[in-house]
Scaffold this motif. Structure first.
Motif, PDB file in Angstrom:
ATOM      1  N   GLN A 174      69.995  69.016 118.400  1.00 58.64           N
ATOM      2  CA  GLN A 174      70.630  67.889 118.735  1.00 58.64           C
ATOM      3  C   GLN A 174      69.941  66.484 118.349  1.00 58.64           C
ATOM      4  O   GLN A 174      70.260  65.841 117.841  1.00 58.64           O
ATOM      5  CB  GLN A 174      71.444  67.902 119.989  1.00 58.64           C
ATOM      6  CG  GLN A 174      72.189  66.786 120.207  1.00 58.64           C
ATOM      7  CD  GLN A 174      73.671  66.629 119.419  1.00 58.64           C
ATOM      8  OE1 GLN A 174      73.390  67.317 118.316  1.00 58.64           O
ATOM      9  NE2 GLN A 174      74.161  65.670 119.594  1.00 58.64           N
ATOM     10  N   GLU A 216      79.894  62.778 120.003  1.00 52.51           N
ATOM     11  CA  GLU A 216      79.466  63.524 121.310  1.00 52.51           C
ATOM     12  C   GLU A 216      78.003  63.798 121.025  1.00 52.51           C
ATOM     13  O   GLU A 216      77.358  64.713 121.086  1.00 52.51           O
ATOM     14  CB  GLU A 216      80.057  64.727 121.479  1.00 52.51           C
ATOM     15  CG  GLU A 216      81.598  64.594 121.634  1.00 52.51           C
ATOM     16  CD  GLU A 216      82.064  65.995 122.023  1.00 52.51           C
ATOM     17  OE1 GLU A 216      81.666  66.860 122.610  1.00 52.51           O
ATOM     18  OE2 GLU A 216      83.215  66.102 121.941  1.00 52.51           O
ATOM     19  N   ARG A 251      75.793  66.067 123.304  1.00 52.47           N
ATOM     20  CA  ARG A 251      75.964  67.429 123.212  1.00 52.47           C
ATOM     21  C   ARG A 251      74.403  68.193 123.414  1.00 52.47           C
ATOM     22  O   ARG A 251      73.451  67.811 122.895  1.00 52.47           O
ATOM     23  CB  ARG A 251      76.364  67.856 121.832  1.00 52.47           C
ATOM     24  CG  ARG A 251      77.218  69.122 121.718  1.00 52.47           C
ATOM     25  CD  ARG A 251      77.834  69.387 120.327  1.00 52.47           C
ATOM     26  NE  ARG A 251      78.877  68.428 119.848  1.00 52.47           N
ATOM     27  CZ  ARG A 251      79.167  67.954 118.719  1.00 52.47           C
ATOM     28  NH1 ARG A 251      78.843  68.533 117.754  1.00 52.47           N
ATOM     29  NH2 ARG A 251      80.239  67.167 118.728  1.00 52.47           N
ATOM     30  N   HIS A 252      74.524  69.071 124.284  1.00 50.84           N
ATOM     31  CA  HIS A 252      73.330  69.782 124.806  1.00 50.84           C
ATOM     32  C   HIS A 252      72.227  69.202 125.331  1.00 50.84           C
ATOM     33  O   HIS A 252      70.895  69.779 125.570  1.00 50.84           O
ATOM     34  CB  HIS A 252      72.863  70.674 123.491  1.00 50.84           C
ATOM     35  CG  HIS A 252      73.756  71.508 122.816  1.00 50.84           C
ATOM     36  ND1 HIS A 252      74.349  72.577 123.495  1.00 50.84           N
ATOM     37  CD2 HIS A 252      74.144  71.476 121.404  1.00 50.84           C
ATOM     38  CE1 HIS A 252      75.068  73.100 122.524  1.00 50.84           C
ATOM     39  NE2 HIS A 252      74.995  72.564 121.304  1.00 50.84           N
TER      40      HIS A 252
END
Lengths: 197, 511
Positions: free
Chosen positions: A131, A150, A153-154
């Motif tokens: 990411q 987003e 994310r992660h």
């Protein structure tokens, strides 16, 4: 915006100025990503207008492609190129083989703490690191308007803070960020919040 | 960075494109000189082992085309040119000249570079490469089937003809991807009219005049493609590039079927469901028809193919099941085989069910039965229609011929269905196919793998040829049914089931 009579994005009004960071929040399916795609010229509106630097957004126009950077849909990556090479290619696609390109590549790698992973291939990094890599591909290029779907994310809290710091620097330099998010930390960092639904 | 600062630090478009290509060319998988030399060595070897014997054998059998008399076959030449144009356009729909790696295209389209600045060099490079390769192939074919080896003048004419046809093929290939779908369709419709110019125009002596005008038209079309490449729909190109990348991965792992699956149209019109209003599943025939209608263009093409194919089959049988009749019969059967795939999506279900573990208990004949019902009905209906059309055209037809022809057409349909089932039950590439298959012509394991990939169409072709060679209609029917049974047995064995074990299962389903 509608598809086959189903509303996928309700009527929305938003005006973002240079140097602002906007958060777009709301429940799943309310149209956050659709809004980003519309702003990015990736999805035509069924009614209304979306203006970019005062003109109807149209990615066929070079000036709009120059102004706009986006990480909304999955980015195709090359399996046989390292993280540094791929970020370097994006920088070169703007600045050619130059010190500017090399400098920007090294800087974004350091800013996102990717320097230690620079010589790895995409399949050799974790989901969170991937990411960061995707964010680096977007942030290494020049842009006045950046759309992020987003970005958290992660990412763990530490790396999310890192990303927000980099984004904050870009915003202070005059860029406009439109970020779809579910994360309170991201929302609290933004200047304005647009709640959908 | 302000826009003014950015403008000063940006490199020129050419430098930017060159820098990206330089990065990309420098990646680890770049072919070395040794790799290129090995490719050249293999090509030379293949030419000596396979192409040269074919050319020599064709030369000994006498020329089929006399280049000096080409002007006597103007309309045949025109038809060949039109087919070349259409083939180029069709190829471009699946594999165009502008395909590149998805990452590279994403990088370019994310910049403010004009599309022409990164697409035009690629287009020109691919055009030159394709022209050289296609000319070589075409020239070999022309030399093999013509009297080009009779003198230097004729050899030059054959080269001109090959270059013209290659130029036409390459330019239609370029246009097929650069133009939008409407222009492509318009091009396909108008091409025969434009290509008639060399036919009605000044022909000159031999093939030179025809080739010159053809080459001129090809250059014009190629120039047009080059000028308009900047207007390519980049969103469409992104989709094509991503699809080609997925197909390449499948093809490299030996699964040609999965690669071709990438080009299946997306279903639409989901309003009519597979479940009735009473909550019960509709009949297998209705389910098959509903699924076919969800891909309307594909189903329409299948309908046309099955009617035309069975018409050809019946015509071939009625005319004379030898010579031209045999060719018509075989072509019709292959068309029906293709139609069986286009008309039905039940083959994918069969393949998926075969590939997954039978978690709901052992499989019976139901799996195959569910897949075969709709295409069986659709193919039979189409075959009756097509065969009827052929009979109407050939009327009056003796009753005996009518009965024999009808029966053989139906046997051909059975053969096509069995071959489709066999093809649909193919799962992963068996490792043993990769073992060497030594022969006087060298290792034929590669040929074996290709045959495995195309087993269905090869079975239909071989079965039909066998049927045409039989001395009587009964013998033809028996041979066709025999090949069909062989295909069915192969399908059952591929599914992992025992043929004997299926018989009680089918009986059980019948109760």
């Amino acid at each position: 915006m509608e598809i086959d009579g189903t509303t996928i994005l309700p009527p929305t009004s938003l005006e973002a100025s240079a140097g602002q960071m906007w958060a777009v929040t709301g429940p799943n399916g309310v149209g956050k990503s659709t809004l980003l795609r519309a702003v990015g010229g990736r999805r035509p509106l069924t009614s209304g207008r979306c203006l970019l630097v005062g003109e109807e957004v149209d990615l066929r126009r070079a000036v709009h492609r120059r102004v706009l950077a986006a990480l909304v849909d999955p980015v195709p990556i090359a399996r046989d190129l390292t993280v540094r090479e791929q970020i370097g290619i994006v920088a070169d696609s703007w600045f050619g083989r130059s010190a500017v390109a090399t400098g920007r590549t090294s800087r974004i790698l350091e800013e996102l703490m990717l320097s230690g992973l620079a010589n790895r291939f995409p399949h050799q990094v974790s989901a969170g690191q991937r990411q960061l890599f995707h964010l680096a591909l977007v942030l290494v290029r020049p842009a006045e308007v950046v759309l992020l779907d987003e970005p958290e994310r992660h990412l763990d809290d530490h790396h999310l803070d890192l990303v927000l710091r980099v984004v904050g620097e870009r915003v202070r330099a005059g860029a406009t960020f439109l970020v779809a998010t579910h994360h309170r930390t991201v929302t609290s960092t933004c200047d304005r919040v647009l709640r959908l639904g | 960075m302000s826009d003014g600062d950015l403008g000063r630090s940006l490199a020129s478009p050419a430098e930017r494109v060159a820098a990206v290509h330089a990065w990309h060319a420098g990646r680890g998988l770049r072919a070395t000189r040794r790799d290129h030399a090995f490719t050249g060595y293999v090509l030379v070897l293949l030419a000596f082992l396979y192409v040269l014997p074919v050319v020599l054998a064709a030369g000994r059998s006498g020329p089929s085309i006399h280049l000096a008399e080409l002007q006597d076959h103007r309309w045949t030449s025109w038809a060949a040119a039109a087919v070349v144009w259409w083939v180029g356009q069709l190829l471009a729909l699946r594999w165009g000249a502008l395909l590149m790696r998805p990452f590279l295209l994403h990088v370019f389209t994310s910049t403010d570079l004009r599309p022409a600045s990164f697409l035009r060099p690629l287009l020109r490079r691919r055009a030159v490469q394709a022209f050289v390769v296609v000319t070589a192939v075409m020239w070999t074919a022309v030399v093999a089937v013509s009297d080009a080896r009779s003198g230097a003048g004729l050899l030059a004419q054959s080269l001109a003809l090959a270059a013209a046809l290659a130029g036409l093929a390459v330019s239609s290939w370029l246009c097929g991807q650069v133009w939008n779908p409407t222009s492509t369709l318009l091009g396909a419709v108008c091409a025969p009219a434009v290509l008639a110019l060399p036919v009605v125009g000044p022909w000159g002596s031999g093939a030179i005049g025809f080739s010159s005008i053809l080459l001129g038209l090809a250059l014009g079309a190629g120039y047009w493609a080059d000028r308009t490449v900047g207007g390519v729909d980049l969103r469409r190109l992104e989709g094509e590039v991503a699809r080609a990348a997925r197909a390449t991965v499948h093809a490299r792992t030996g699964m040609l079927v999965d690669a071709l699956d990438q080009y299946l149209p997306e279903p639409r019109w989901g309003g009519v469901g597979l479940i009735g209003r009473d909550g019960r599943p509709r009949s297998l025939v209705v389910q098959g028809a509903v699924r076919a209608v969800r891909t309307p263009h594909r189903a329409a093409a299948g309908l046309v193919a099955v009617v035309a194919g069975s018409c050809l089959v019946m015509t071939g049988i009625l005319v004379q099941p030898r010579g031209a009749g045999a060719v018509a019969w075989a072509c019709g059967a292959v068309a029906a085989y293709l139609a069986a795939g286009w008309l039905s999506s039940t083959w994918w279900s069969l393949r998926d069910e075969i590939a997954t573990a039978p978690i709901l208990g052992p499989r019976g004949g139901g799996t195959v039965g569910r897949a075969v019902v709709w295409p069986g009905v659709a193919l039979t209906a189409g075959a009756v229609l097509g065969a009827g059309l052929a009979v109407v055209v050939a009327w009056p037809v003796p009753v005996a011929d009518l009965a024999g022809g009808g029966a053989l057409t139906l046997v051909t349909v059975v053969l096509v269905l069995a071959a489709r089932v066999m093809s649909a039950t193919r799962t992963d590439l068996p490792v043993e196919l990769l073992l060497p298959a030594m022969s006087p012509l060298g290792d034929l394991s590669g040929v074996r793998v290709v045959a495995w990939q195309l087993d269905g169409v090869l079975a239909v072709g071989a079965g039909t040829v066998l049927m045409t060679l039989a001395p009587s209609s009964v013998g033809s029917a028996a041979l066709g049914l025999g090949v069909a049974v062989g295909c069915a047995v192969a399908a059952v064995r591929r599914s992992g089931a025992e043929v004997r074990a299926l018989i009680p299962a089918w009986r059980g389903q019948g109760r």
